[in-house]
Design a protein around this motif. Structure first.
Motif, PDB file in Angstrom:
ATOM      1  N   PRO A 161      13.922   6.894   2.232  1.00  0.00           N
ATOM      2  CA  PRO A 161      13.929   7.072   3.689  1.00  0.00           C
ATOM      3  C   PRO A 161      14.277   5.781   4.408  1.00  0.00           C
ATOM      4  N   CYS A 162      14.930   5.909   5.554  1.00  0.00           N
ATOM      5  CA  CYS A 162      15.338   4.743   6.337  1.00  0.00           C
ATOM      6  C   CYS A 162      15.619   5.181   7.765  1.00  0.00           C
ATOM      7  N   GLY A 163      15.946   4.218   8.617  1.00  0.00           N
ATOM      8  CA  GLY A 163      16.270   4.561   9.994  1.00  0.00           C
ATOM      9  C   GLY A 163      16.419   3.344  10.867  1.00  0.00           C
ATOM     10  N   PRO A 164      16.980   3.524  12.065  1.00  0.00           N
ATOM     11  CA  PRO A 164      17.101   2.409  13.009  1.00  0.00           C
ATOM     12  C   PRO A 164      15.720   1.957  13.448  1.00  0.00           C
ATOM     13  N   SER A 165      15.638   0.693  13.851  1.00  0.00           N
ATOM     14  CA  SER A 165      14.342   0.162  14.250  1.00  0.00           C
ATOM     15  C   SER A 165      14.459  -0.583  15.566  1.00  0.00           C
ATOM     16  N   SER A 166      13.305  -0.808  16.151  1.00  0.00           N
ATOM     17  CA  SER A 166      13.198  -1.622  17.359  1.00  0.00           C
ATOM     18  C   SER A 166      12.045  -2.588  17.158  1.00  0.00           C
ATOM     19  N   GLU A 167      12.273  -3.860  17.494  1.00  0.00           N
ATOM     20  CA  GLU A 167      11.271  -4.886  17.220  1.00  0.00           C
ATOM     21  C   GLU A 167      10.800  -5.554  18.509  1.00  0.00           C
ATOM     22  N   ILE A 168       9.500  -5.887  18.509  1.00  0.00           N
ATOM     23  CA  ILE A 168       8.915  -6.635  19.623  1.00  0.00           C
ATOM     24  C   ILE A 168       8.791  -8.087  19.185  1.00  0.00           C
ATOM     25  N   HIS A 169       9.338  -8.995  19.986  1.00  0.00           N
ATOM     26  CA  HIS A 169       9.318 -10.422  19.687  1.00  0.00           C
ATOM     27  C   HIS A 169       8.583 -11.168  20.795  1.00  0.00           C
ATOM     28  N   LEU A 190       9.402 -14.968  17.947  1.00  0.00           N
ATOM     29  CA  LEU A 190       8.706 -14.531  16.732  1.00  0.00           C
ATOM     30  C   LEU A 190       8.595 -13.015  16.686  1.00  0.00           C
ATOM     31  N   GLU A 191       9.137 -12.417  15.639  1.00  0.00           N
ATOM     32  CA  GLU A 191       9.000 -10.967  15.473  1.00  0.00           C
ATOM     33  C   GLU A 191       7.544 -10.623  15.169  1.00  0.00           C
ATOM     34  N   LEU A 192       6.970  -9.720  15.959  1.00  0.00           N
ATOM     35  CA  LEU A 192       5.587  -9.292  15.782  1.00  0.00           C
ATOM     36  C   LEU A 192       5.488  -7.890  15.197  1.00  0.00           C
ATOM     37  N   TRP A 193       6.261  -6.966  15.733  1.00  0.00           N
ATOM     38  CA  TRP A 193       6.026  -5.554  15.441  1.00  0.00           C
ATOM     39  C   TRP A 193       7.364  -4.853  15.273  1.00  0.00           C
ATOM     40  N   ASN A 194       7.523  -4.183  14.144  1.00  0.00           N
ATOM     41  CA  ASN A 194       8.746  -3.443  13.851  1.00  0.00           C
ATOM     42  C   ASN A 194       8.460  -1.950  13.946  1.00  0.00           C
ATOM     43  N   LEU A 195       9.181  -1.268  14.812  1.00  0.00           N
ATOM     44  CA  LEU A 195       9.027   0.167  15.006  1.00  0.00           C
ATOM     45  C   LEU A 195      10.231   0.849  14.366  1.00  0.00           C
ATOM     46  N   VAL A 196       9.995   1.587  13.291  1.00  0.00           N
ATOM     47  CA  VAL A 196      11.090   2.213  12.559  1.00  0.00           C
ATOM     48  C   VAL A 196      11.129   3.701  12.883  1.00  0.00           C
ATOM     49  N   PHE A 197      12.298   4.140  13.312  1.00  0.00           N
ATOM     50  CA  PHE A 197      12.497   5.555  13.637  1.00  0.00           C
ATOM     51  C   PHE A 197      13.097   6.227  12.397  1.00  0.00           C
ATOM     52  N   MET A 198      12.222   6.691  11.518  1.00  0.00           N
ATOM     53  CA  MET A 198      12.630   7.258  10.227  1.00  0.00           C
ATOM     54  C   MET A 198      13.372   8.580  10.440  1.00  0.00           C
ATOM     55  N   GLN A 199      14.640   8.602  10.060  1.00  0.00           N
ATOM     56  CA  GLN A 199      15.408   9.822  10.264  1.00  0.00           C
ATOM     57  C   GLN A 199      16.462  10.058   9.186  1.00  0.00           C
ATOM     58  N   ASP A 200      16.798   9.024   8.382  1.00  0.00           N
ATOM     59  CA  ASP A 200      17.896   9.140   7.431  1.00  0.00           C
ATOM     60  C   ASP A 200      17.417   8.957   5.988  1.00  0.00           C
ATOM     61  N   VAL A 201      18.296   9.308   5.048  1.00  0.00           N
ATOM     62  CA  VAL A 201      18.091   9.058   3.622  1.00  0.00           C
ATOM     63  C   VAL A 201      19.288   8.266   3.123  1.00  0.00           C
ATOM     64  N   ARG A 202      19.050   7.176   2.362  1.00  0.00           N
ATOM     65  CA  ARG A 202      20.142   6.364   1.830  1.00  0.00           C
ATOM     66  C   ARG A 202      20.133   6.399   0.316  1.00  0.00           C
ATOM     67  N   ASP A 203      21.296   6.066  -0.280  1.00  0.00           N
ATOM     68  CA  ASP A 203      21.354   5.949  -1.730  1.00  0.00           C
ATOM     69  C   ASP A 203      21.284   4.471  -2.115  1.00  0.00           C
ATOM     70  N   ASP A 218       7.407   5.001  11.369  1.00  0.00           N
ATOM     71  CA  ASP A 218       6.761   4.013  10.500  1.00  0.00           C
ATOM     72  C   ASP A 218       6.791   2.690  11.250  1.00  0.00           C
ATOM     73  N   THR A 219       5.643   2.130  11.563  1.00  0.00           N
ATOM     74  CA  THR A 219       5.635   0.830  12.234  1.00  0.00           C
ATOM     75  C   THR A 219       4.840  -0.176  11.421  1.00  0.00           C
ATOM     76  N   GLY A 220       5.173  -1.445  11.626  1.00  0.00           N
ATOM     77  CA  GLY A 220       4.460  -2.506  10.923  1.00  0.00           C
ATOM     78  C   GLY A 220       4.275  -3.716  11.810  1.00  0.00           C
ATOM     79  N   LEU A 221       3.021  -4.061  12.079  1.00  0.00           N
ATOM     80  CA  LEU A 221       2.685  -5.233  12.881  1.00  0.00           C
ATOM     81  C   LEU A 221       1.984  -6.250  11.988  1.00  0.00           C
TER      82      LEU A 221
END
Length: 846
Positions: A161-169, A190-203, A218-221
């Motif tokens: 799974p993967c997708g575009p993301s938006s980050e808070i710095h 400084l990147e603090l929080w990555n917000l991932v919009f999971m929508q795709d599948v990659r090989d 999927d987010t990660g702070l």
């Protein structure tokens, strides 16, 4: 804001919004394609792909993570570490971009109080929707940057799974780098929080090959990075998550190069967490990651001038600091100390030998790939440490040339060598002679170190050896490899610690110099017998589960070890305690009948026609070995067994659990280990009965009675406590003074814990309106709470802003109730005066 509060603010925020709080998964990744857990989403991968459906749609976690992709930056930047804690919120086909963006903005600006004008946003280059959502929240267009796939398109680094993301710095200011936003400087912005919009599948080639079954989040702070900002620290190493560890390293080293100090602190923290999760140093896989971190830490400790063991004390500081949040560290404290001590002791000799050669080569400016290869091949000096030392001296090593030399050595080792009259000797082909004997005369053919053949090995070295014939059982079919001794004709002794598939004997030279030649191989017979007991018991357990639960209960994996076993089998629900006891009783009854254990050989078709079971995950040739236990069990098996069933018992089941969808696990003890465990349980029951002044058979009833009495006493105490707090509420409300638009209560209180202070302030406010500020000292820390009437139109944390600084902390919370805490308990009265002044300004009382 301290790290403890960072964690709780985040998790409370999302729990209040319908997210199920779930525990961190192990650093041993739940995803079999990953060595180590590197993100909070790893444990949820099956949910994103639609392979499994959870009984919840939203989750939030505090996840342990290890990443070594930026190892060279650790200690050299403010933000790079190998181990870190990641806070995350997750949606599985529930909410998507709009809620994610809005909640993230609310939490960072209100929950964590970060100033809006210091925050920058990045979005994927073609994600118009994400930019529109951020701008709708009031983020100026010039502080929203569009970046490409390498920055704002997230994946696990593999197919999935993967997708575009938006980050808070967060903009740390011009002292940390140039203007221009995150695209210009990762140190300043400084990147603090990555917000991932999971929508795709990659090989594997990063090609998008489809869409996920449902759009998910999927987010990660990073806790470390947010702590850096909230604690106004120059780097992660000066936050409360690492500073005590760094100070331990500095004290042990007496100062020194700042980069080396930080590397030792970081790597020791990562190592402690890895060991606590069951990772041990080895030559491959996750064990090699751990060994590499430990060896880099040891190397930098030596660069700091520390010759004595440092890692036990540093990892001890890690456990001291994090053991409350992560109890597995405290549980594993003895193991952590033992592992790092052994690794440091063993590597010290390698460092001394290799460092002299390396230092000379660097001094003479002749650090060629051949020198690096000789260091690795002859002295076991890790190549990455050679690269580190070269870089520090302004030199480089041709890694491609080094790799070519290493591959050539491996090729020669694989092809074998020629001996007079014998022709080419294969690397494998050891004859196993251990079914009927635990010692044998043999010829030591090959000595390997780090995968390459060497002519000899001396005391203290860890090697792998291959014999032409061996009584040692090589790990297979769930049965562990044998241990024991190998004695050479010259008197040298090898301690065999494991025997791996292919009949590779993992050993440590105990004495003398080992060279190829005639040897005597001696298996640890007592351990072999204990393993054999467990293997026979495993067969009987398997057959009994099929009889009790049904034919579907077939083996899906096992571990057969000395005195213990682990058995995985297919079943679709937990075993009730009474059913588990039934299985244990019937297994022991079967063994006490003393069935003969008989071994015979046949072609596979005949064996299977005779009812022999082939096990899941095992491979068999045309000729197979069959093990019969009476007329009760018949399986294809290459392992070792006892001669009669009574020799295998007793069996004591420790427990049963789920290890995956439709797969259960039973763990049990066998033989003497089972008896010791039962004796220990009996001793505990006797001790409990003595404490309860009852006979053992009366203990459960007496304990239930005492617990009921205790519960009733607790209810009485709680009622009295509520009455006391009500009286305290009345008392504090009576101390209110009229100021401007409302009433003001500012008081120091005692005898109140942290959980009681907040509701106490709220109840006083209900009675009097206006502003209530209460402070107390708990465990040497100052703790404050402010409650503000909603009609005043200001968040409560504004009342505590200056007060929090006075006590060495920060104010947190949103809306009408806020809290603050700090280590400067002696300044609590001053902080209350500052809060009172802020409250008077808010009330318009001057």
């Amino acid at each position: 804001m301290r790290s403890t509060e960072i964690r709780s603010v985040f998790l409370d925020f999302f729990t209040a919004r319908g997210h199920r709080p779930l525990p961190s998964s192990s650093l041993v990744s739940p995803d079999p394609e990953l060595l180590l857990t590197n993100a909070g989403m790893n444990q949820f991968k099956p949910y994103y792909l639609g392979r499994s459906v959870p009984d919840f749609r939203r989750a939030t976690t505090l996840q342990k993570c290890v990443r070594t992709g930026d190892l060279d930056n650790v200690g050299r930047t403010a933000r790079h570490v190998t181990f870190f804690e990641m806070l995350g919120n997750f949606s599985f086909g529930d909410y998507f971009k709009e809620e994610t963006v809005a909640w993230a903005w609310e939490l960072v600006t209100e929950g964590f109080g970060l100033p809006r004008d210091r925050l920058w946003i990045t979005v994927y280059e073609d994600d118009d929707e994400a930019e529109r959502l951020w701008r709708r929240l009031g983020v100026p267009g010039e502080r929203v940057q569009r970046l490409g796939k390498s920055d704002n398109y997230w994946s696990m680094g593999m197919a999935g799974p993967c997708g575009p993301s938006s980050e808070i710095h967060y903009d740390r200011g011009p002292a940390y780098g140039p203007d221009g936003g995150p695209a210009a400087s990762g140190e300043r912005y400084l990147e603090l929080w990555n917000l991932v919009f999971m929508q795709d599948v990659r090989d594997e080639d990063f090609r998008i090959v489809g869409e996920l079954p449902a759009k998910s989040i999927d987010t990660g702070l990073g806790v470390d990075r947010l702590a850096l900002v909230l604690q106004d620290a120059p780097d992660i190493f000066h936050t409360d998550l690492l500073l005590p560890v760094l100070e331990t390293v500095r004290d042990l080293a007496g100062g020194g190069d700042d980069t080396s100090l930080k590397i030792v602190a970081d790597h020791a923290r990562a190592a402690a967490f890895l060991i606590a999760d069951g990772v041990l140093p080895s030559g491959d896989g996750r064990g090699y990651v751990l060994r590499r971190l430990l060896r880099r830490a040891i190397r930098h400790a030596r660069l700091l001038g520390v010759e004595d063991a440092m890692l036990p004390a540093v990892t001890g500081a890690v456990v001291d600091l994090h053991g409350t949040t992560w109890p597995e560290l405290e549980t594993a404290r003895p193991l952590i100390e033992k592992v790092v001590t052994a690794e440091e002791d063993g590597f010290a000799r390698t460092l001394r030998q290799g460092s002299r050669i390396l230092d000379t080569a660097i001094r003479e400016r002749r650090l060629s790939p051949k020198v690096a290869f000789d260091l690795h091949d002859t002295y076991g000096f890790p190549f990455d440490l050679t690269v580190d030392a070269a870089r520090a001296a302004g030199l480089t090593v041709d890694e491609d040339a080094f790799g070519a030399l290493l591959e050539e050595r491996r090729r020669r080792s694989r092809s074998g060598r020629t001996e007079p009259g014998r022709g080419p000797r294969a690397e494998t082909g050891t004859e196993f002679v251990g079914y009927d004997a635990t010692r044998a005369e043999a010829r030591l053919r090959t000595i390997l170190r780090d995968g390459a053949e060497v002519p000899s090995a001396v005391e203290g070295e860890e090697v792998e050896v291959v014999l032409d014939r061996s009584p040692f059982y090589a790990e297979a079919g769930g049965q562990v490899g044998d241990r024991g001794r190998i004695r050479t004709a010259s008197g040298a002794v090898l301690a065999v610690t494991d025997t791996r598939p292919g009949h590779v004997h993992v050993a440590r030279v105990e004495s003398g110099e080992v060279v190829p030649g005639e040897v005597e191989a001696i298996v640890d017979a007592e351990r072999r017998a204990a393993v054999a007991r467990s293997h026979t018991a495993t067969h009987v357990l398997h057959a009994m589960l099929r009889r009790v639960l049904g034919e579907h209960a077939t083996q899906r994996g096992s571990l057969v070890d000395a005195g213990r076993l682990r058995f995985d089998f297919t079943h679709f629900e937990p075993l009730a305690p009474e059913r588990l006891r039934e299985v244990q009783t019937r297994v022991n009854e079967q063994l006490l009948d003393d069935p003969e254990v008989r071994v015979w050989h046949a072609d596979r078709a005949r064996a299977e026609a005779a009812g022999a079971m082939a096990l899941f995950g095992e491979t068999y040739g045309e000729q197979v070995r069959v093990v019969d236990i009476g007329d009760f069990s018949r399986e294809l098996c290459g392992g070792t067994h006892v001669g009669h069933g009574s020799q295998a018992g007793p069996v004591h089941v420790l427990g049963e659990s789920s290890i995956g969808s439709g797969v259960r696990r039973i763990e049990a003890l066998t033989g003497v280990d089972a008896l010791r465990h039962q004796d220990g349980e009996r001793a505990l029951l006797t001790e409990l009965a003595d404490l309860l002044r009852a006979r053992p058979e009366e203990a459960p009833g007496r304990l239930r009675q005492r617990l009921a009495e205790l519960a009733e006493a607790r209810r009485v105490l709680e009622r009295h406590r509520r009455e006391e707090l009500t009286a305290e509420t009345v008392r504090l409300a009576g101390l209110a003074k009229r100021v401007g638009q409302g009433w003001l209560v500012v008081q120091r209180v005692s005898g109140v814990d942290a959980d009681e202070l907040r509701p106490l302030a709220a109840e006083v406010l209900e009675r009097r309106g206006g502003v209530v500020v209460l402070g107390t000292e708990i465990g040497g820390r100052a703790v404050m709470v402010a409650a503000v009437s909603p009609d005043l139109g200001a968040p409560a944390r504004t009342v505590l802003a200056s007060a929090a600084t006075a006590i060495g902390g920060g104010a947190g919370g949103k809306g009408t109730v806020a809290n603050a805490g700090g280590r400067r308990a002696g300044r609590l009265d001053e902080a209350l005066r500052l809060a009172a002044s802020s409250a008077r300004d808010l009330l318009g009382g001057g």
